[in-house]
Enzyme design. Structure first.
Site, PDB file in Angstrom:
ATOM      1  N   ASN A  89       0.764  -1.386  -0.064  1.00  0.00           N
ATOM      2  CA  ASN A  89       0.046   0.012   0.096  1.00  0.00           C
ATOM      3  C   ASN A  89       0.809   1.209  -0.068  1.00  0.00           C
ATOM      4  O   ASN A  89       0.381   2.102  -0.567  1.00  0.00           O
ATOM      5  CB  ASN A  89      -0.843   0.004   1.158  1.00  0.00           C
ATOM      6  CG  ASN A  89      -1.781   1.132   1.468  1.00  0.00           C
ATOM      7  OD1 ASN A  89      -2.353   1.759   0.839  1.00  0.00           O
ATOM      8  ND2 ASN A  89      -1.159   2.004   2.641  1.00  0.00           N
ATOM      9  N   TYR A 163       3.903   9.048 -11.151  1.00  0.00           N
ATOM     10  CA  TYR A 163       2.883   8.476 -10.564  1.00  0.00           C
ATOM     11  C   TYR A 163       2.271   7.458 -11.147  1.00  0.00           C
ATOM     12  O   TYR A 163       2.024   6.287 -11.024  1.00  0.00           O
ATOM     13  CB  TYR A 163       1.798   9.227  -9.771  1.00  0.00           C
ATOM     14  CG  TYR A 163       1.090   8.871  -8.826  1.00  0.00           C
ATOM     15  CD1 TYR A 163       1.205   8.312  -7.448  1.00  0.00           C
ATOM     16  CD2 TYR A 163      -0.305   8.299  -9.239  1.00  0.00           C
ATOM     17  CE1 TYR A 163       0.556   7.628  -6.778  1.00  0.00           C
ATOM     18  CE2 TYR A 163      -1.129   7.883  -8.176  1.00  0.00           C
ATOM     19  CZ  TYR A 163      -1.015   7.454  -7.139  1.00  0.00           C
ATOM     20  OH  TYR A 163      -1.682   6.951  -6.235  1.00  0.00           O
ATOM     21  N   ALA A 164       1.824   7.983 -12.439  1.00  0.00           N
ATOM     22  CA  ALA A 164       1.019   7.122 -13.445  1.00  0.00           C
ATOM     23  C   ALA A 164       2.001   5.999 -13.972  1.00  0.00           C
ATOM     24  O   ALA A 164       1.405   4.862 -14.176  1.00  0.00           O
ATOM     25  CB  ALA A 164       0.383   8.079 -14.661  1.00  0.00           C
ATOM     26  N   ALA A 165       3.220   6.386 -14.349  1.00  0.00           N
ATOM     27  CA  ALA A 165       4.034   5.208 -14.974  1.00  0.00           C
ATOM     28  C   ALA A 165       4.389   4.246 -13.844  1.00  0.00           C
ATOM     29  O   ALA A 165       4.061   2.981 -13.991  1.00  0.00           O
ATOM     30  CB  ALA A 165       5.379   5.827 -15.155  1.00  0.00           C
ATOM     31  N   LYS A 167       2.108   3.434 -11.093  1.00  0.00           N
ATOM     32  CA  LYS A 167       0.980   2.613 -10.948  1.00  0.00           C
ATOM     33  C   LYS A 167       0.770   1.672 -12.039  1.00  0.00           C
ATOM     34  O   LYS A 167       0.125   0.566 -11.958  1.00  0.00           O
ATOM     35  CB  LYS A 167      -0.101   3.505 -10.809  1.00  0.00           C
ATOM     36  CG  LYS A 167       0.071   4.243  -9.456  1.00  0.00           C
ATOM     37  CD  LYS A 167       0.129   3.317  -8.149  1.00  0.00           C
ATOM     38  CE  LYS A 167       0.275   3.984  -6.842  1.00  0.00           C
ATOM     39  NZ  LYS A 167       0.212   3.055  -5.557  1.00  0.00           N
ATOM     40  N   ILE A 196     -10.303   9.249  -3.097  1.00  0.00           N
ATOM     41  CA  ILE A 196     -10.710   8.669  -1.829  1.00  0.00           C
ATOM     42  C   ILE A 196     -10.360   9.738  -0.784  1.00  0.00           C
ATOM     43  O   ILE A 196      -9.479  10.458  -0.779  1.00  0.00           O
ATOM     44  CB  ILE A 196      -9.602   7.250  -1.394  1.00  0.00           C
ATOM     45  CG1 ILE A 196      -9.693   6.358  -2.658  1.00  0.00           C
ATOM     46  CG2 ILE A 196     -10.164   6.841  -0.005  1.00  0.00           C
ATOM     47  CD1 ILE A 196     -11.146   5.614  -2.873  1.00  0.00           C
TER      48      ILE A 196
END
Length: 253
Positions: A89, A163-165, A167, A196
């Site tokens: 996480n 971050y996109a890469a 994830k 969230i």
């Protein structure tokens, strides 16, 4: 997998999604190895889990450091005898546009440092923890589950190249591990949360939150407990593996 008395490690467990996961699994009788870099937050999370009547131990570790991760899982093995499940996480953000320009003049670029920090924690950290957990399960002949936290940003999101890469990489590793580890009785799945409601989003201006929620079909942000419930579902469903579950209020319908 029955959660009662199973040893479950959770990274980034001191607050937010990780803490919600810890409390949900504690309520089901799990034994918890909680990992974080924030000692105070980790201590509070451990205490809250223990109040629910389960064994919980806290571990300070940098998941992007190979030596620390190897030591972490050795310590968990010594304390608990090994892990039955891992929830990857922990993550960070360092948002920024690839290039920022005005009238053709470059005013800024996403730094290599901010790129690397996010890749180190959000991708390499998942790899290292997943590798050590899997090795421990295989060596002990102990079937288990690995749950990775990806994001709907894995499909691309402005200002989040790093971050996109990371994830997207997490989602791809999840499918790869599911194929490789099935022979050992190990399942792997991922969760891709949408927006969230956490401490971070709580600091946003009300008008920003309203704009975000207006774009979500369910017209509200998710709760940490929604993600924790999904972790529980993955752990308990013995026929679920190699899938990324999008928990986003229908944002990507």
């Amino acid at each position: 997998m029955q959660i009662q008395d199973k040893v479950i490690a959770i990274t980034g467990a001191g607050q937010g999604l990780g803490k919600a996961m810890a409390l949900t699994l504690a309520s089901q009788g799990a034994k918890l190895a909680l990992v974080d870099r924030n000692a105070d937050a980790l201590e509070r999370a451990v205490a809250e889990c223990r109040k629910l009547g389960v064994r919980a131990e806290g571990y300070i570790a940098d998941i992007a450091n190979e030596g620390e991760v190897e030591n972490l899982f050795a310590r968990i093995e010594t304390a608990f005898g090994g892990v039955d499940a891992l929830v990857n996480n922990a993550g960070i953000i360092r948002d920024g546009l690839l290039v920022k320009a005005k009238d053709g003049v470059i005013e800024g670029k996403l730094s290599l440092s901010d790129w690397q920090k996010v890749i180190d924690v959000n991708l390499t950290g998942v790899f290292l923890c997943g590798r050590e957990a899997a090795a421990q399960m295989v060596q002990k002949g102990r079937p288990g589950v690995i749950v990775n936290i990806s994001s709907i940003s894995r499909n691309g999101n402005m200002g989040q190249s790093n971050y996109a890469a990371a994830k997207a990489g997490v989602a791809a590793m999840t499918v790869t591990w599911a194929k490789e580890l099935a022979r050992y009785g190990i399942r792997c799945a991922a969760i891709a949360p949408g927006f969230i409601a956490t401490d971070m989003t709580a600091s946003m201006k009300p008008e920003v939150i309203a704009k975000i929620e207006s774009g979500i079909p369910l017209r509200k942000m998710g709760l940490p407990e929604n993600i924790a419930q999904t972790v529980k579902f993955i752990l308990e469903n013995d026929y679920l593996t190699g899938r990324v579950l999008e928990i986003d209020g229908g944002l990507r319908l």
